[in-house]
Design a protein around this motif. Structure first.
Motif, PDB file in Angstrom:
ATOM      1  N   SER A  19      43.712  48.602  46.279  1.00 47.16           N
ATOM      2  CA  SER A  19      44.044  47.198  46.541  1.00 47.16           C
ATOM      3  C   SER A  19      44.497  46.422  45.313  1.00 47.16           C
ATOM      4  O   SER A  19      44.706  45.210  45.401  1.00 47.16           O
ATOM      5  CB  SER A  19      42.833  46.495  47.165  1.00 47.16           C
TER       6      SER A  19
ATOM      7  N   VAL B 145      47.261  45.344  43.021  1.00 52.06           N
ATOM      8  CA  VAL B 145      48.729  45.324  43.064  1.00 52.06           C
ATOM      9  C   VAL B 145      49.330  45.919  41.789  1.00 52.06           C
ATOM     10  O   VAL B 145      50.259  46.737  41.826  1.00 52.06           O
ATOM     11  CB  VAL B 145      49.237  43.882  43.291  1.00 52.06           C
TER      12      VAL B 145
ATOM     13  N   SER C  65      47.717  41.693  54.317  1.00 56.59           N
ATOM     14  CA  SER C  65      47.655  40.914  53.083  1.00 56.59           C
ATOM     15  C   SER C  65      48.832  39.952  52.974  1.00 56.59           C
ATOM     16  O   SER C  65      49.944  40.261  53.419  1.00 56.59           O
ATOM     17  CB  SER C  65      47.686  41.879  51.900  1.00 56.59           C
ATOM     18  N   SER C  66      48.600  38.832  52.299  1.00 59.93           N
ATOM     19  CA  SER C  66      49.713  37.916  52.024  1.00 59.93           C
ATOM     20  C   SER C  66      50.744  38.558  51.103  1.00 59.93           C
ATOM     21  O   SER C  66      51.867  38.064  51.005  1.00 59.93           O
ATOM     22  CB  SER C  66      49.180  36.615  51.418  1.00 59.93           C
TER      23      SER C  66
ATOM     24  N   TYR D  80      52.062  48.431  46.904  1.00 60.53           N
ATOM     25  CA  TYR D  80      50.903  47.934  47.642  1.00 60.53           C
ATOM     26  C   TYR D  80      51.345  47.105  48.850  1.00 60.53           C
ATOM     27  O   TYR D  80      50.889  47.311  49.978  1.00 60.53           O
ATOM     28  CB  TYR D  80      50.003  47.095  46.714  1.00 60.53           C
TER      29      TYR D  80
ATOM     30  N   ASN E 280      44.577  35.520  49.144  1.00 58.15           N
ATOM     31  CA  ASN E 280      43.580  35.932  48.134  1.00 58.15           C
ATOM     32  C   ASN E 280      42.208  35.336  48.438  1.00 58.15           C
ATOM     33  O   ASN E 280      42.093  34.133  48.673  1.00 58.15           O
ATOM     34  CB  ASN E 280      44.017  35.482  46.736  1.00 58.15           C
TER      35      ASN E 280
ATOM     36  N   ARG F  86      33.924  39.843  43.055  1.00 59.48           N
ATOM     37  CA  ARG F  86      35.287  40.311  42.837  1.00 59.48           C
ATOM     38  C   ARG F  86      35.325  41.349  41.701  1.00 59.48           C
ATOM     39  O   ARG F  86      34.565  41.254  40.727  1.00 59.48           O
ATOM     40  CB  ARG F  86      36.116  39.080  42.444  1.00 59.48           C
TER      41      ARG F  86
ATOM     42  N   GLU G 139      39.193  43.459  37.420  1.00 54.41           N
ATOM     43  CA  GLU G 139      40.622  43.574  37.111  1.00 54.41           C
ATOM     44  C   GLU G 139      41.454  42.461  37.745  1.00 54.41           C
ATOM     45  O   GLU G 139      42.580  42.211  37.343  1.00 54.41           O
ATOM     46  CB  GLU G 139      41.146  44.961  37.516  1.00 54.41           C
TER      47      GLU G 139
ATOM     48  N   VAL H  58      42.612  38.604  38.690  1.00 58.46           N
ATOM     49  CA  VAL H  58      42.745  37.569  37.671  1.00 58.46           C
ATOM     50  C   VAL H  58      41.597  36.558  37.679  1.00 58.46           C
ATOM     51  O   VAL H  58      41.161  36.116  36.617  1.00 58.46           O
ATOM     52  CB  VAL H  58      44.129  36.878  37.777  1.00 58.46           C
TER      53      VAL H  58
ATOM     54  N   LYS I 278      38.645  38.123  36.052  1.00 62.12           N
ATOM     55  CA  LYS I 278      38.974  38.376  34.651  1.00 62.12           C
ATOM     56  C   LYS I 278      38.808  37.082  33.852  1.00 62.12           C
ATOM     57  O   LYS I 278      38.266  37.082  32.751  1.00 62.12           O
ATOM     58  CB  LYS I 278      40.420  38.889  34.559  1.00 62.12           C
TER      59      LYS I 278
ATOM     60  N   GLY J 228      48.570  37.582  31.944  1.00 60.15           N
ATOM     61  CA  GLY J 228      50.013  37.720  32.153  1.00 60.15           C
ATOM     62  C   GLY J 228      50.621  36.409  32.618  1.00 60.15           C
ATOM     63  O   GLY J 228      50.436  35.360  31.979  1.00 60.15           O
ATOM     64  N   ASN J 229      51.299  36.452  33.747  1.00 55.88           N
ATOM     65  CA  ASN J 229      52.060  35.310  34.261  1.00 55.88           C
ATOM     66  C   ASN J 229      51.135  34.166  34.710  1.00 55.88           C
ATOM     67  O   ASN J 229      50.444  34.276  35.717  1.00 55.88           O
ATOM     68  CB  ASN J 229      52.908  35.814  35.444  1.00 55.88           C
TER      69      ASN J 229
ATOM     70  N   ALA K 143      52.298  32.006  38.235  1.00 54.62           N
ATOM     71  CA  ALA K 143      52.164  32.480  39.624  1.00 54.62           C
ATOM     72  C   ALA K 143      51.173  31.597  40.373  1.00 54.62           C
ATOM     73  O   ALA K 143      50.150  31.183  39.813  1.00 54.62           O
ATOM     74  CB  ALA K 143      51.689  33.926  39.637  1.00 54.62           C
TER      75      ALA K 143
ATOM     76  N   ARG L  56      48.738  31.048  43.815  1.00 53.89           N
ATOM     77  CA  ARG L  56      48.055  31.739  44.901  1.00 53.89           C
ATOM     78  C   ARG L  56      47.259  30.746  45.744  1.00 53.89           C
ATOM     79  O   ARG L  56      46.800  29.723  45.246  1.00 53.89           O
ATOM     80  CB  ARG L  56      47.076  32.794  44.350  1.00 53.89           C
TER      81      ARG L  56
ATOM     82  N   ARG M 181      54.049  41.789  35.821  1.00 52.48           N
ATOM     83  CA  ARG M 181      54.420  42.820  36.793  1.00 52.48           C
ATOM     84  C   ARG M 181      55.933  42.973  36.850  1.00 52.48           C
ATOM     85  O   ARG M 181      56.650  41.971  36.683  1.00 52.48           O
ATOM     86  CB  ARG M 181      53.883  42.449  38.176  1.00 52.48           C
TER      87      ARG M 181
ATOM     88  N   GLU N 173      57.262  40.130  40.578  1.00 51.52           N
ATOM     89  CA  GLU N 173      56.126  39.222  40.802  1.00 51.52           C
ATOM     90  C   GLU N 173      56.255  38.535  42.163  1.00 51.52           C
ATOM     91  O   GLU N 173      57.359  38.278  42.648  1.00 51.52           O
ATOM     92  CB  GLU N 173      56.093  38.179  39.683  1.00 51.52           C
TER      93      GLU N 173
HETATM   94  N1  GDD Z   1      45.167  40.965  37.675  1.00 57.05           N
HETATM   95  C1  GDD Z   1      45.773  40.112  36.830  1.00 57.05           C
HETATM   96  N2  GDD Z   1      45.500  40.176  35.495  1.00 57.05           N
HETATM   97  N3  GDD Z   1      46.649  39.198  37.347  1.00 57.05           N
HETATM   98  C2  GDD Z   1      47.218  38.336  36.479  1.00 57.05           C
HETATM   99  C3  GDD Z   1      46.961  38.342  35.103  1.00 57.05           C
HETATM  100  C4  GDD Z   1      46.045  39.332  34.583  1.00 57.05           C
HETATM  101  O1  GDD Z   1      45.788  39.403  33.381  1.00 57.05           O
HETATM  102  N4  GDD Z   1      47.674  37.341  34.526  1.00 57.05           N
HETATM  103  C5  GDD Z   1      48.341  36.725  35.496  1.00 57.05           C
HETATM  104  N5  GDD Z   1      48.083  37.321  36.687  1.00 57.05           N
HETATM  105  C6  GDD Z   1      48.666  36.949  37.987  1.00 57.05           C
HETATM  106  C7  GDD Z   1      49.304  38.118  38.732  1.00 57.05           C
HETATM  107  O2  GDD Z   1      50.599  38.406  38.161  1.00 57.05           O
HETATM  108  C8  GDD Z   1      49.355  37.531  40.133  1.00 57.05           C
HETATM  109  O3  GDD Z   1      50.488  36.716  40.283  1.00 57.05           O
HETATM  110  C9  GDD Z   1      48.096  36.643  40.195  1.00 57.05           C
HETATM  111  O4  GDD Z   1      47.642  36.498  38.852  1.00 57.05           O
HETATM  112  C10 GDD Z   1      46.966  37.216  41.048  1.00 57.05           C
HETATM  113  O5  GDD Z   1      46.737  38.554  40.665  1.00 57.05           O
HETATM  114  P1  GDD Z   1      45.455  39.376  41.226  1.00 57.05           P
HETATM  115  O6  GDD Z   1      44.213  38.607  41.014  1.00 57.05           O
HETATM  116  O7  GDD Z   1      45.523  40.745  40.613  1.00 57.05           O
HETATM  117  O8  GDD Z   1      45.661  39.412  42.802  1.00 57.05           O
HETATM  118  P2  GDD Z   1      46.975  39.664  43.706  1.00 57.05           P
HETATM  119  O9  GDD Z   1      47.447  38.315  44.191  1.00 57.05           O
HETATM  120  O10 GDD Z   1      47.954  40.519  43.026  1.00 57.05           O
HETATM  121  O11 GDD Z   1      46.395  40.486  44.925  1.00 57.05           O
HETATM  122  C11 GDD Z   1      45.132  40.173  45.529  1.00 57.05           C
HETATM  123  O12 GDD Z   1      45.334  39.372  46.675  1.00 57.05           O
HETATM  124  C12 GDD Z   1      46.027  40.011  47.747  1.00 57.05           C
HETATM  125  C13 GDD Z   1      46.151  38.996  48.887  1.00 57.05           C
HETATM  126  O13 GDD Z   1      47.249  38.182  48.636  1.00 57.05           O
HETATM  127  C14 GDD Z   1      44.443  41.487  45.882  1.00 57.05           C
HETATM  128  O14 GDD Z   1      43.131  41.217  46.308  1.00 57.05           O
HETATM  129  C15 GDD Z   1      45.177  42.218  46.977  1.00 57.05           C
HETATM  130  O15 GDD Z   1      44.457  43.392  47.337  1.00 57.05           O
HETATM  131  C16 GDD Z   1      45.304  41.271  48.178  1.00 57.05           C
HETATM  132  O16 GDD Z   1      45.988  41.893  49.227  1.00 57.05           O
END
Ligand code: GDD
Length: 304
Positions: free
Chosen positions: A56, A58, A97-98, A121, A150, A156, A159, A161, A164, A183-184, A187, A189, A250, A253
């Motif tokens: 899960s 991404v 997933s969204s 993913y 999300n 949680r 890894e 965000v 983290k 990173g970004n 973005a 959510r 990524r 994105e």
């Molecule tokens: N992980 C991570 N680490 N993400 C980062 C970072 C970093 O250091 N910096 C910025 N980001 C940004 C990612 O580029 C992304 O746009 C956003 O933070 C969220 O990243 P994640 O927390 O890794 O979650 P996700 O949105 O990619 O996916 C999660 O939500 C989905 C539902 O929309 C996961 O739980 C998926 O399994 C789920 O389907």
């Protein structure tokens, strides 16, 4: 259902189940093995099946597209095929997933918004969504898709965000770290609380008819807004600690996600009960407590 290695080393592998493990019966099986899934259905004869298991993360799906697609698509197919054979009356939930919306075709996203996934993913989740709908239409299985945005909590994985950020803040306060590499930050959510979202999953399987539902708060925040609020609660200046690092960007994105939960509200009577600020507060507080750091957590920094 857990993998055999987890049963052999429960203290390390099942840590997050500790509070409920006494009331669960765990079955060893792997999504990569159709016979093992089949046998669990035969032994349990379930009334309801919640299929949440997947690769899960991404980001990782860019590093290994092949295993993400194999595990996620075949795993869902195995579960559905076994269910249809062994317990066709069992109600089935698929964790869509969204991320399926990816490069979004409209704002906000609803059940009818066109999918445009931006990662292996996301592609695997679109395939799982289609498999689920097809088992509903072709074989009459009570199979529903949740399109969950999300959802976070102190449980949680590190890894992702949000965790983290909150665990990074706790480490800074505990003197174990000097920076937060991300990173970004632009973005956006639609972040809700996992506790609320699990209730929506359950509600879907209590309906007379199976269907597909967006589960979201209807509000969106950037990663930077999350950082600013979490740091504000912990009394830290984010400009002093946040470092952007290309490693965490990524290749493609998903820039903006915001869901419209109107259908879930109307048909399931579902509404999110936790606000963004309370979610951030709960996560910062839990991570600080786990490192024995006391913070004067305040909600004075409003990011709306
Ligand atoms: N992980 C991570 N680490 N993400 C980062 C970072 C970093 O250091 N910096 C910025 N980001 C940004 C990612 O580029 C992304 O746009 C956003 O933070 C969220 O990243 P994640 O927390 O890794 O979650 P996700 O949105 O990619 O996916 C999660 O939500 C989905 C539902 O929309 C996961 O739980 C998926 O399994 C789920 O389907």
């Amino acid at each position: 259902m857990v993998r055999r290695v987890a049963l052999e080393d429960p203290s390390r592998r099942l840590g997050r189940l500790q509070s409920v493990v006494g009331s669960l019966r765990l079955h060893a099986a792997s999504l990569e093995s159709f016979p093992s899934v089949y046998q669990v259905f035969r032994a349990v004869q379930p009334d309801e099946c919640y299929h949440l298991a997947a690769q899960s993360f991404v980001s990782y799906s860019f590093d290994d597209e092949f295993s993400t697609l194999n595990t996620n698509i075949n795993g869902t197919h195995f579960v559905l095929a076994a269910l249809k054979d062994v317990v066709p009356k069992c109600r089935f939930y698929f964790a869509g997933s969204s991320e399926m919306f990816g490069k979004v075709a409209e704002i906000p996203q609803t059940e009818t918004t066109r999918f445009h996934p931006r990662s292996a993913y996301g592609i695997s989740k679109v395939a799982g969504f289609d498999l689920t709908r097809n088992y509903r239409e072709a074989y009459g299985i009570h199979a529903s898709n949740g399109i969950l945005f999300n959802h976070e909590s102190p449980r949680r994985g590190f890894e992702f965000v949000t965790r983290k950020i909150t665990s990074g803040i706790a480490r800074i306060l505990a003197g174990q770290s000097k920076e937060l590499r991300l990173g970004n930050l632009e973005a956006k959510r639609d972040w809700g609380h996992a506790r609320d979202y699990v209730e929506a999953m359950w509600a879907m399987l209590q309906q007379d008819e199976p269907d597909d539902y967006v589960v979201a708060t209807g509000r969106s925040h950037s990663v930077w807004e999350f950082v600013r609020m979490a740091c504000g609660m912990a009394g830290l200046d984010p400009d002093k600690y946040v470092v952007t690092d290309p490693e965490f960007y990524r290749p493609a994105e998903v820039q903006l996600l915001i869901g419209n939960p109107a259908k879930a509200q109307a048909k399931l009577g579902w509404r999110p009960s936790t606000q963004f600020a309370d979610l951030v507060c709960e996560m910062v507080t839990a991570d600080c407590a786990s490192l024995g750091v006391e913070v004067p957590v305040t909600k004075s920094i409003e990011v709306e």
